[in-house]
Write a protein that holds these residues in place. Structure first.
Motif, mmCIF file in Angstrom:
data_model
loop_
_atom_site.group_PDB
_atom_site.id
_atom_site.type_symbol
_atom_site.label_atom_id
_atom_site.label_comp_id
_atom_site.label_asym_id
_atom_site.label_seq_id
_atom_site.Cartn_x
_atom_site.Cartn_y
_atom_site.Cartn_z
ATOM 1 N N SER A 477 -7.270 5.793 12.005
ATOM 2 C CA SER A 477 -6.935 5.213 10.232
ATOM 3 C C SER A 477 -7.542 4.225 9.247
ATOM 4 C CB SER A 477 -5.676 6.022 10.136
ATOM 5 O OG SER A 477 -5.261 5.129 8.887
ATOM 6 N N CYS A 478 -7.442 4.066 7.968
ATOM 7 C CA CYS A 478 -7.982 2.613 7.309
ATOM 8 C C CYS A 478 -6.555 2.129 7.258
ATOM 9 C CB CYS A 478 -9.084 2.770 6.426
ATOM 10 S SG CYS A 478 -8.093 3.511 4.792
ATOM 11 N N GLY A 479 -5.517 3.313 6.797
ATOM 12 C CA GLY A 479 -4.011 2.491 6.796
ATOM 13 C C GLY A 479 -3.475 2.542 5.553
ATOM 14 N N LYS A 480 -4.627 2.560 4.618
ATOM 15 C CA LYS A 480 -5.020 2.753 3.208
ATOM 16 C C LYS A 480 -3.587 3.770 2.746
ATOM 17 C CE LYS A 480 -7.035 2.700 -1.889
ATOM 18 N NZ LYS A 480 -8.682 2.431 -2.421
ATOM 19 N N CYS A 481 -3.449 5.280 2.455
ATOM 20 C CA CYS A 481 -2.916 5.691 2.432
ATOM 21 C C CYS A 481 -1.113 6.139 3.684
ATOM 22 C CB CYS A 481 -3.375 7.214 1.696
ATOM 23 S SG CYS A 481 -3.272 8.104 2.884
ATOM 24 N N ARG A 485 -1.265 6.320 7.319
ATOM 25 C CA ARG A 485 -1.275 6.036 7.750
ATOM 26 C C ARG A 485 0.260 5.785 9.095
ATOM 27 N NH1 ARG A 485 -0.446 2.135 4.120
ATOM 28 N NH2 ARG A 485 1.664 2.577 4.055
#
Ligand SMILES: Cc1cc2nc3c(=O)[nH]c(=O)nc-3n(C[C@H](O)[C@H](O)[C@H](O)COP(=O)(O)O)c2cc1C
Ligand code: FES
Lengths: 620, 234
Positions: A477-481, A485
């Motif tokens: 997960s990129c962790g943006k939303c 995340r």
């Protein structure tokens, strides 16, 4: 080589190189795909060349007829050497086998029995590659050429009809006609979403904005998947040809291939192929005298799974961090640098020359109502024949797993097949007769994805499996939303508790509720599909979840906190193997006497279970 | 202007407006934490989701990005929407269980407490600080570090941020007040770094960070004596 300037020159050149090769003469294909390379196929190729020289067979077999090819798919049994025109297929070849292969088979057409395929059940021997059950039910329109093409040779590709589709498109079809052909063929994207490629091209062509971009997505991040790799490494020109035709149809002059960073061989072969295509005048200005110009750059991926997602891929190509962007405008209107863009998967592009050459009608004769053509799957896990299989859409899961894959090894019982990559779903045995296509897999709560297929048997715990995929996605997960995340993390924490025997009755409802909210709420399709492994395993294997929660038992004997190892006195022969392998001295006993396992010391490493030959170790 | 339906009401909104803006103008309340009119669309907190129906297709979208369209039907309080919002606020409360603005959103959604064990991080990663610094101030002194659950806002290499002008925009824009800023004896401390303040030539009051004034002079090509006095004495 001088540039090929016209269609006629291309056909003339093709005739010349075809004439140079007598179809009755020997051709030796040695797989140089990543799997076989790791098993030493480069050395084997070298040894074959040397042996042919030293045994005085250089006249019979020219150097150019010894081909290091792309992956033919049967990786389970590599390194693979196939000798044509007979199609004699040798599996698991070693350098030591080479002198004999040359002196017997190449010199005298004699078969070496120990190297040919033997059916594990019937013990029947099969010499010809196309007769091996693994290949028999496949339809290898895309992968099939891998056996005949030296992946570094454009001549090989042209000899087999390569770039004739491009010539046809440029000379006899208007861009709109090319698009119509792809629409009529009903080609759906092979990268996951299954969006109709022809319509994507149509929108890109008609969008306002200049320049327009054509991109090949070769980021292939699914663990265990390697179909795009096999195509780009083994037959890069088929992907280029598809892209050039697409660019012509769309009206694009600039293309990119975005390759996963961990695929150095694909980068090398594709780079070489681009240079060759430029040299031959198949890329660059005025391709084949048509006035149409187009070129392609290779870019290496950002090294994260999410970089394969379209908006993240654009960000990465633009030099920003590979993070998805929330937008509700199609890439066909605003994609790379906010210009109209057609992003398609490697396999999607590789289908294009086929469609142009053979026509939409031929193409959509293969497959089901909603999914046409073939699909390449990477078949891994608890399966006898690991490898790449190319099958017509609509084939059943059972045919893929049993007829082609050879079923589950070791007499174990099939439990589930996970399709669609890490965020796909697990399909149970009762749905094995489902025809495989985009819509049917979606109906079962799974998806086609890019074509991963992981087979699981009775020794896989489905809660553990769901947890495994969730962990992968949590890390990717990129962790943006927020939902993706934090939501995946919290779901995984609940699964951790369940697998360690601390699950609560209400956890199942919580997981279900969270799963739907994460799917609905996430910014990109990573979070939008991440709960699938949990949702499908809860749907099809609820009893396993309940056993963990209510009975504090792991029925498959996987979850360490819930299992105990013990020795069945009936079966124990006192061979002492368990005691010798146990790293913590939990398994003990005198030789020839019944052994015991001390549960207080045991670390549940399974070593004794794996090593016991008498089925005396029991997991409870 | 376009006409659309929101929660059963016909409303009008200018073309290009986001659903969030259209809702606010129509006095329909939608919670949100990462949207800011001064900044580019971001769409990360996902609190602002709404359900839309267009040409018989229903889906959930972020209202802070999705633009109004003629005939669109919007449901800002469907069950699916509320479920996403409840999940999001519970997840954020696990990072920051006490901030009044989060507690207020939770209360409005009928969430009494988060079912998830708190692992206090304070920051909710709305990114407003980073985006303000880059898009409004124009310096990019701070950015993201790590990814996934380890993502956080940080200065380059965790050191004193070389590009920071101590303007404090990040501190002011933070919706959960987790970027501390203090002033004492002519020094502003932010991002664990001391920045001297400029003293007014006339009244002797400290009125702005020296670096920030330098930055402005450079940006707008102002003479060196500009900003020697505070706004009152100028
Ligand atoms: C997390 C994530 C990862 C993806 N990775 C890939 C990938 O590695 N290769 C790929 O072709 N498509 C990938 N996709 C799908 C792309 O976003 C896009 O739909 C696809 O490249 C379009 O090509 P197609 O229409 O030919 O399938 C990914 C999507 C998501 C959400
Ligand atoms: S306000 Fe729309 S996602 Fe945060």
């Amino acid at each position: 080589m001088k540039k090929i300037k016209t269609l006629e020159e291309l056909e003339q050149f093709r005739k010349e190189i075809q004439a140079q090769r007598d179809p009755k003469k020997t051709v030796i294909s040695i797989c140089a795909g990543t799997g076989c390379l790791a098993l030493g196929s480069k050395k084997i190729a070298g040894a074959i060349k040397e042996e042919i020289q030293s045994q005085g067979l250089s006249l019979k077999v020219e150097l150019s007829a010894i081909k290091e090819t792309g992956c033919p798919g049967f990786c389970e049994r590599g390194p693979i050497v196939v000798i044509y025109p007979e199609g004699t297929c040798y599996l698991g070849v070693t350098v030591e086998d080479v002198p004999e292969i040359v002196s017997k088979t190449i010199a005298n057409n004699e078969i070496i029995e120990r190297l040919v395929y033997k059916d594990p059940d019937t013990k029947e021997r099969v010499v010809k590659d196309s007769e091996i059950p693994f290949y028999k039910k496949q339809q290898r329109y895309l992968l099939g050429k891998n056996n005949f093409i030296d992946s570094k040779s454009i001549e090989d590709y042209i000899r087999l009809g390569g770039y004739s589709a491009l010539a046809k498109a440029l000379s006899a079809m208007k861009p709109d006609e090319v698009i119509q052909e792809v629409i009529d063929a009903d080609l759906r994207g092979r990268g996951g979403g299954g969006f109709p490629a022809g319509w994507k091209w149509h929108s890109t062509r008609n969008a306002e904005g200049d320049p327009k971009y054509v991109i090949c997505n070769a980021d292939e991040g699914d663990p265990g998947a390697f179909m795009d790799r096999a195509l780009l490494e083994g037959n890069p020109h088929s992907v280029l040809e598809g892209m050039i035709i697409g660019a012509y149809a769309i009206g694009s002059r600039d293309g990119y291939i975005y390759v996963r960073n961990e695929y150095p061989l694909a980068v090398t072969n594709a780079t070489l192929a681009l240079d060759q295509a430029r040299e031959f005048g198949l890329l660059g200005e005025n391709i084949l005298g048509s006035g149409f110009g187009f070129d392609i750059k290779i870019m290496r991926g950002g090294g994260a799974f999410v970089c394969g997602e379209s908006s993240a891929l654009f960000a990465s190509l633009e030099g920003r961090s590979g993070e998805p962007r929330a937008k509700y405008i199609h890439a066909t209107d605003k994609g790379l640098w906010d210009k109209p863009t057609s992003l398609n998967n490697v396999e999607t592009w590789a289908n294009v020359p086929l469609i142009i050459n053979k026509g939409a009608k031929w193409y959509n004769g293969i497959g089901t109502e909603g999914s046409k053509g073939t699909k390449i799957f990477s078949l891994v896990g608890k399966i006898s024949n690991t490898g790449l299989v190319e099958v017509p859409m609509g084939i059943t899961l059972r045919e893929i797993i049993y007829d082609i894959g050879g079923g589950v090894p070791g007499g174990k019982k099939f439990k589930a097949v996970q399709t669609g990559g890490p965020s796909g779903g697990c399909i149970p045995a009762k749905h094995l007769d489902t025809p495989v296509d985009f819509d049917e897999l979606t109906k079962l709560g799974s998806m086609m994805g890019s074509g991963g297929m992981i087979v699981m048997d009775e020794n896989n715990c489905m809660v553990d499996v769901a947890n495994y995929f969730l962990k992968f996605l949590e890390e990717e997960s990129c962790g943006k939303c927020t939902p993706c995340r934090e939501g995946i993390l919290q779901m995984r924490k609940i699964l951790d508790l369940i697998t360690s025997g601390e699950g609560k009755e209400e956890d199942l409802d919580t997981l279900e509720w969270m799963g739907q909210a994460i799917i609905d709420g996430s910014l990109c399709a990573l979070g939008g599909s991440a709960p699938n492994p949990v949702i499908t395993t809860m749907r099809y294997f609820r009893d396993e979840y309940e056993a963990h929660i209510r009975d504090k038992k792991c029925p498959a004997g996987v979850c360490k906190a819930l299992i105990k190892f013990s020795i069945d006195p009936e079966n124990c022969t006192g061979c002492h193997l368990c005691a010798r392998i146990c790293p913590v001295e939990a398994a003990t006993g005198e030789k020839k006497e019944i052994h015991t396992i001390d549960d207080d010391i045991c670390i549940k490493c399974r070593a004794c279970y794996e090593v016991c030959k008498f089925d005396a170790i029991k997991i409870m | 202007m376009v006409t659309l339906t929101m929660d059963g009401r016909k409303i009008e909104a200018p073309e290009g407006a986001t659903l969030l803006k259209a809702a606010n103008s129509a006095n329909i309340e939608i919670p949100q934490l990462c949207s800011n009119e001064e900044l580019e669309h971001y769409g990360a907190c996902r609190l602002c989701v709404v359900e839309i129906t267009h040409k018989n297709r229903t889906r959930i979208v972020a209202s802070c990005i999705y633009e109004v369209a003629e005939g669109l039907e919007v449901n800002t309080r469907s069950e699916r929407v509320l479920n996403v919002r409840k999940l999001v606020i519970e997840l954020l409360l696990a990072r920051n269980p006490r901030h009044p603005s989060l507690l207020k959103i939770a209360e409005d959604l009928g969430v009494k407490k988060s079912r998830f064990e708190a692992e206090i991080k304070g920051c909710i990663l709305c990114g407003q600080c980073i985006r303000t610094c880059r898009e409004v101030v124009g310096v990019s002194a701070i950015g993201y570090e790590g990814r996934g659950i380890n993502k956080r806002v940080a200065t380059p290499f965790e050191e004193s941020p070389p590009d920071c002008i101590a303007c404090g925009s990040c501190h002011f824009v933070c919706p959960v007040d987790v970027i501390p800023m203090k002033e004492k004896d002519g020094v502003r401390n932010i991002w664990k770094t001391d920045f001297p303040l400029q003293k007014c030539e006339s009244c002797g009051r400290y009125f702005a960070p020296v670096k920030q004034l330098e930055y402005f002079r450079e940006q707008y090509n102002l003479p060196p004596e500009q900003f020697s006095k505070c706004t009152h004495c100028r």
